[in-house]
Design an enzyme around this catalytic site. Sequence first.
Site, PDB file in Angstrom:
ATOM      1  N   SER B 116       0.804  -1.218   0.000  1.00 42.98           N
ATOM      2  CA  SER B 116       0.000   0.000   0.000  1.00 42.98           C
ATOM      3  C   SER B 116       0.843   1.277   0.000  1.00 42.98           C
ATOM      4  O   SER B 116       0.357   2.350  -0.317  1.00 42.98           O
ATOM      5  CB  SER B 116      -0.957   0.001   1.194  1.00 42.98           C
ATOM      6  OG  SER B 116      -0.244   0.138   2.394  1.00 42.98           O
ATOM      7  N   LYS B 153      -0.238   4.005   6.222  1.00 43.71           N
ATOM      8  CA  LYS B 153      -0.839   5.000   5.322  1.00 43.71           C
ATOM      9  C   LYS B 153      -0.270   6.395   5.611  1.00 43.71           C
ATOM     10  O   LYS B 153       0.280   6.642   6.673  1.00 43.71           O
ATOM     11  CB  LYS B 153      -2.356   5.050   5.545  1.00 43.71           C
ATOM     12  CG  LYS B 153      -3.121   3.778   5.188  1.00 43.71           C
ATOM     13  CD  LYS B 153      -3.396   3.694   3.696  1.00 43.71           C
ATOM     14  CE  LYS B 153      -4.329   2.535   3.383  1.00 43.71           C
ATOM     15  NZ  LYS B 153      -3.831   1.233   3.921  1.00 43.71           N
TER      16      LYS B 153
END
Lengths: 193, 193
Positions: B116, B153
Site C-alpha cells: 500500500s 498510510k
Amino acid sequence: MPRILDLQMKIRSLRRFVKTEGRIPTYREMLALFEYRSKNAVHGLVKKLVHFGYVRKSRGKLAATSRLTGVLKLLGAVQAGFPSPAEEELADTINLDEFLVERPDTTYLLTVSGDSMIEAGIHPGDLVLVEKGRTPKNRDIVVAQVDDEWTIKYFIKDSEGILLQPANRKYESIRPRRFLTIGGVVRAVIRKL
Amino acid sequence: MPRILDLQMKIRSLRRFVKTEGRIPTYREMLALFEYRSKNAVHGLVKKLVHFGYVRKSRGKLAATSRLTGVLKLLGAVQAGFPSPAEEELADTINLDEFLVERPDTTYLLTVSGDSMIEAGIHPGDLVLVEKGRTPKNRDIVVAQVDDEWTIKYFIKDSEGILLQPANRKYESIRPRRFLTIGGVVRAVIRKL
DNA sequence: CTTGAACCTGAACATTCGTTCAGTTATTGT
DNA sequence: ACAATAACTGAACGAATGTTCAGGTTCAAG
C-alpha cells in the site's frame, strides 16, 4: 508494591545509566541507582539480571548484553499491530548495527544523490549501507565508478560481460568498456523520515 | 615499525574485545591484548585513546564512546565515492541506533506486509521504525488500525477531518468514520538486501 | 498468630583495580 | 653521532571492587 513492574523500572534506569555513561555501573553506584543500602541487595539483583539475560558475566566482570543495549523492540508484521504493555516487555530487543552490519571494518554509509535507482525504492537522500571489497553477485546493487563518476546501479552479468543497469526508465544501461571500479555492494537501504 | 598504523591495530583489537565481551577490558587485560609488560604502558595508551575520543572516563572508570562502539563509517555522498585508506580511518563512526532512534522506550520495529505504500518507496518485507504515542503531523506516515486491521498510510488532515491515504493507485483512501487508532508514526524505513 | 521464603542491612574480607614512581630502552630530529 | 623525546619496564601503593556471612525486615499463605 508491584514486583515485576519494580524490576522493569530498575532495568530502565540501568539502561539510562549505560546509555549516558557508556558502561555498566559498579555495585556501589547501583546502591544509589536502585536506592539500596547494602551491596548484598545489589548482588541479589544482579543475579536476577544475569538470569534474565540483561547483563552477563565475562571473566567475573559485569558486561552488557544486547538485550540491555539494544534499543529496538522487534515485533511481528504490521498486520499484527501493537502489543499490549504486558507483551511489550517480552519483545526481543535488537541492535540495528549488529542486525545490518556483517563486517564492520569494510562497511560504509553513503548518502544517495540522484534518482537512478528510484524504481528499486532507493530515493535521493536515502542512506545506503555499502560493503566494500566483495565481489558482487548477479543483480546485486553496487556502487560503481563510471567515467570518473560514482553511481548506484544493478550489477548484471550476461553473455556479453557486465552491465550496469539503473532502476529508472529515464536512464540507460551502461556497458563498461575497459575498466570497471566497483566500490562496494549495497547491503541495506535506510531512509530517515 | 609504523606508529599510526600500530595504534589502529590496537583500536581494532579493542573493538573486537568490546564487541565480544560487552565491556571495556581492564588494564590487566589490556596487557595481554596489546602485548605490553607493564600496566604503565597501558596507562599511557589509555591516555591517548581518551585524547582521540575512543574511550572516555566517567567517574574514574573507563567507558566506551560511540566512536568505539559505533561500527559504521559515515561518508559523504555517493558521488564522492570511496576514500583512500588514509582518509578512511578519519571517518566518523556512528551508531545506527543512536542515529535513528530518539525515544528507545516507545520505538518499535515492524515488518511491512502489503504494497500500500510502494510508491513512497516502502516495499513488502521492509522494516519500519515506528514511534508509538506521538500525535502525527500532516503527511506523516502512520501505522493505523482500520476495520480491525493494521496498515501503513499517509496521515492527512484536511477540512473534512482525517484521511488515511495509501501510496499506491490500486488502493483507495480511507476516511475513518468514528474511531481511529494510531499505532505510531513511521520514523525510518530499513531494507536489508 | 505463626511460619517460611524472599529480600534486605551492615560489616568484614581477599582480590583486583588504576595510578604513580624511578629507571631503562627505543625512536626521532639535528 | 648525539641529544632529546617518547615509550616502556617493573614494583609499590591506597582505594575500590565484588563476594560472603550473620542477622533483620517484610509480606503472603496456612
